[in-house]
Write a protein that holds these residues in place. Structure first.
Motif, PDB file in Angstrom:
ATOM      1  N   VAL A  45       1.334  -0.792   0.012  1.00 24.33           N
ATOM      2  CA  VAL A  45       0.433  -0.114  -0.308  1.00 24.33           C
ATOM      3  C   VAL A  45       0.384   0.992  -0.529  1.00 24.33           C
ATOM      4  N   ASP A  46       0.629   2.315  -1.129  1.00 23.89           N
ATOM      5  CA  ASP A  46       2.186   3.463  -1.046  1.00 23.89           C
ATOM      6  C   ASP A  46       1.047   4.283  -0.008  1.00 23.89           C
ATOM      7  N   ARG A  47       1.379   4.062   1.328  1.00 26.19           N
ATOM      8  CA  ARG A  47       0.268   4.799   2.364  1.00 26.19           C
ATOM      9  C   ARG A  47       0.810   6.969   1.812  1.00 26.19           C
ATOM     10  N   TRP A  48       1.588   7.043   0.658  1.00 23.61           N
ATOM     11  CA  TRP A  48       2.169   8.392   0.318  1.00 23.61           C
ATOM     12  C   TRP A  48       1.483   8.302  -0.468  1.00 23.61           C
ATOM     13  N   ALA A  49       0.597   7.935  -1.634  1.00 24.38           N
ATOM     14  CA  ALA A  49      -0.181   9.018  -2.298  1.00 24.38           C
ATOM     15  C   ALA A  49      -1.002   9.684  -2.166  1.00 24.38           C
ATOM     16  N   GLY A  53      -0.006  14.725  -4.600  1.00 20.17           N
ATOM     17  CA  GLY A  53      -0.497  14.145  -6.043  1.00 20.17           C
ATOM     18  C   GLY A  53       0.386  13.265  -6.540  1.00 20.17           C
ATOM     19  N   ASP A  54      -0.149  13.757  -8.347  1.00 17.43           N
ATOM     20  CA  ASP A  54       0.553  13.370  -9.277  1.00 17.43           C
ATOM     21  C   ASP A  54       1.095  13.862  -9.097  1.00 17.43           C
ATOM     22  N   ASP A  55       2.965  13.745  -9.877  1.00 10.94           N
ATOM     23  CA  ASP A  55       4.047  13.750 -10.335  1.00 10.94           C
ATOM     24  C   ASP A  55       4.063  14.797 -11.467  1.00 10.94           C
ATOM     25  N   GLN A  56       5.612  16.026 -11.240  1.00 17.28           N
ATOM     26  CA  GLN A  56       5.005  16.626 -11.557  1.00 17.28           C
ATOM     27  C   GLN A  56       6.310  16.819 -12.904  1.00 17.28           C
TER      28      GLN A  56
END
Length: 73
Positions: A45-49, A53-56
């Motif tokens: 589980v990506d707890r930082w997602a 936000g999405d990667d710039q």
């Protein structure tokens, strides 16, 4: 210590290592290897997602791809 005695000691150690056969616990080895097979695919589980936000850089890459496409057309 002379070179002959040193070489003899190294040869003795090498021979002991070559023919050394420790007792293998096959039950423990089987448990260790089979533990990896029962892992759940959703366990990561990506707890930082949610926090970020999405990667710039994803947006920049898309923009560059569009510009390259427009240049070649």
């Amino acid at each position: 210590m002379g070179r002959g005695r040193q070489k003899a000691k190294h040869t003795k150690v090498a021979r002991e290592l070559k023919y050394f056969s420790p007792e293998t616990n096959y039950g423990a080895l089987e448990r260790e290897l089979s533990a990896g097979q029962h892992s759940d695919e959703n366990s990561y589980v990506d707890r930082w997602a949610d926090q970020y936000g999405d990667d710039q850089y994803d947006e920049d890459d898309e923009l560059e791809a569009q510009q390259d496409h427009n240049k070649s057309a």
